[in-house]
Design a protein around this motif. Structure first.
Motif, mmCIF file in Angstrom:
data_model
loop_
_atom_site.group_PDB
_atom_site.id
_atom_site.type_symbol
_atom_site.label_atom_id
_atom_site.label_comp_id
_atom_site.label_asym_id
_atom_site.label_seq_id
_atom_site.Cartn_x
_atom_site.Cartn_y
_atom_site.Cartn_z
ATOM 1 N N VAL A 1 1.197 5.350 -2.059
ATOM 2 C CA VAL A 1 1.411 6.690 -1.453
ATOM 3 C C VAL A 1 2.428 7.513 -1.998
ATOM 4 N N ILE A 2 3.509 6.676 -2.257
ATOM 5 C CA ILE A 2 4.987 7.212 -2.692
ATOM 6 C C ILE A 2 4.564 7.814 -4.250
ATOM 7 N N GLY B 1 11.268 -0.636 -9.016
ATOM 8 C CA GLY B 1 12.373 -1.829 -9.514
ATOM 9 C C GLY B 1 13.390 -1.231 -10.630
ATOM 10 N N VAL C 1 12.203 12.998 -5.830
ATOM 11 C CA VAL C 1 10.929 12.150 -5.582
ATOM 12 C C VAL C 1 10.857 11.119 -6.943
ATOM 13 N N ALA D 1 16.265 5.228 -11.884
ATOM 14 C CA ALA D 1 16.606 5.897 -10.756
ATOM 15 C C ALA D 1 17.898 6.693 -10.844
ATOM 16 N N LEU E 1 2.163 15.447 -7.107
ATOM 17 C CA LEU E 1 2.059 16.447 -6.497
ATOM 18 C C LEU E 1 3.215 17.435 -6.574
ATOM 19 N N ALA F 1 13.147 3.907 -8.087
ATOM 20 C CA ALA F 1 13.663 2.850 -7.310
ATOM 21 C C ALA F 1 12.965 1.918 -6.708
ATOM 22 N N ILE F 2 11.616 2.321 -6.073
ATOM 23 C CA ILE F 2 10.771 1.499 -5.578
ATOM 24 C C ILE F 2 10.015 0.759 -6.394
ATOM 25 N N LEU G 1 3.020 11.134 -4.612
ATOM 26 C CA LEU G 1 4.067 12.188 -4.312
ATOM 27 C C LEU G 1 4.440 12.917 -5.696
ATOM 28 N N ALA H 1 13.296 9.800 -8.560
ATOM 29 C CA ALA H 1 14.219 8.829 -8.335
ATOM 30 C C ALA H 1 13.596 7.895 -7.412
ATOM 31 N N LEU H 2 13.143 8.331 -6.173
ATOM 32 C CA LEU H 2 12.573 7.422 -5.141
ATOM 33 C C LEU H 2 11.603 6.655 -5.765
ATOM 34 N N SER I 1 0.874 -1.257 -0.146
ATOM 35 C CA SER I 1 -0.038 -0.149 -0.105
ATOM 36 C C SER I 1 0.836 1.302 -0.048
ATOM 37 N N TYR I 2 2.088 1.059 0.585
ATOM 38 C CA TYR I 2 2.992 2.543 0.641
ATOM 39 C C TYR I 2 3.334 2.960 -0.842
ATOM 40 N N VAL I 3 3.432 1.867 -1.708
ATOM 41 C CA VAL I 3 3.905 2.392 -2.931
ATOM 42 C C VAL I 3 2.998 3.359 -3.613
#
Lengths: 86, 225
Positions: free
Chosen positions: B8-9, B48, B39, B53, B15, B45-46, B12, B41-42, B4-6
């Protein structure tokens, strides 16, 4: 561990609001430094969470490169203010 | 199945992109571009894409921001040629001109850069050679024609306070009332901005070929026909 990531995202929103609201260029640079460091640490946390060393190496590189970019940009803006006021 | 946190990221990214789009000042936009790069790059990276990134951080954030900063720094500037080491009375007159000029230029995100020249001939030559966008003369010869409104009362009110210490030296030099500085501009757009927004008493504006009439009426005529 997911709760830790969610707390990091919440902490990431604080400098973003600050960068959006404050008109001073140095306050925005501070917010940029905060966000660049926080995103890199988040990448490192996710790499530990997933046990993925490839993402971890990328996180370390982005952490160092982000600081270098910040130094370059700050130097250019500092020179700019010196020319304007002098 | 993604956590679930993916999500939310990933939220961003639009935004910070929205924050970048609604910026007007170029320098503030550069800093927001750095935030967008971090943001992005984050997110890469998340999701994959470790190589994407890394490229985003190296090229998108570091290189492009540095190049854009150099480009904005060298382009958004008005270079004003001035004479080096004027008399104290003329120095205060010049300072009273520069403050409102900087205020007007700041509205257009322009910087004011002063370039000093040793004598008036070098100043005029620099304007002809397009080294500066305009020249500022405080001490133009008395024989030249000056507009009827030139008198000591047309100087900005805040000058009255700053000019008091240098009043005796100015009074014994010639005794005539000080004329506002004359700015000769080479760029038509700068002339338009300064004629419309600069207070008329602070400076006397003219274009390079000595034209004092606004440039807009010929443009309106061209649009009509």
């Amino acid at each position: 561990m997911t709760a830790v990531i969610l707390a990091m995202i919440a902490a990431l929103l604080i400098p973003m609001v600050e960068a959006f609201q404050d008109e001073d260029i140095w306050q925005r640079m501070l917010a940029f430094a905060s966000i660049a460091t926080k995103t890199s640490v988040m990448i490192l946390a996710v790499s530990v969470l997933r046990d993925d060393w490839m993402i971890g190496v990328v996180g370390v590189l982005i952490l160092s490169v982000g600081n270098a970019a910040l130094m370059l940009l700050a130097h250019v803006i500092k020179r700019l203010n010196e020319v304007t006021e002098g | 199945m993604m956590d679930s946190y993916v999500y939310v990221i990933m939220a961003l990214l639009p935004l910070s992109a929205l924050m970048l789009v609604i910026q007007t000042s170029p320098y503030q936009a550069l800093v927001i571009r750095g935030i967008l790069g971090a943001v992005a790059a984050l997110v890469y990276a998340i999701l994959g894409g470790a190589d994407v990134a890394l490229t985003e951080a190296l090229v998108g954030t570091m290189l492009s921001i540095t190049l854009f900063a150099v480009a904005v720094r060298s382009s958004l500037v008005m270079r004003l040629g001035v004479l080096v080491a004027p008399e104290p009375s003329q120095e205060s007159l010049r300072q009273s001109l520069l403050a409102p000029l900087r205020m007007v230029l700041n509205r257009y995100h322009l910087r004011l850069e002063l370039v000093a020249y040793p004598h008036p001939e070098a100043l005029q030559q620099a304007l002809q050679a397009k080294e500066v966008h305009g020249i500022c003369r405080v001490d133009f010869p008395l024989g030249e024609e000056t507009p009827a409104r030139v008198s000591s009362t047309v100087i900005a009110p805040d000058l009255a306070l700053t000019a008091i210490p240098s009043l005796p030296s100015g009074a014994e030099s010639d005794g005539s009332p000080a004329a506002p500085p004359r700015i000769t501009l080479r760029v038509p757009r700068l002339y338009e901005i300064l004629t419309t927004e600069l207070p008329p008493a602070t400076a006397q504006l003219q274009t390079l070929n000595g034209d004092r009439t606004p440039l807009t009426p010929p443009l309106i005529l061209m649009e009509k026909y």
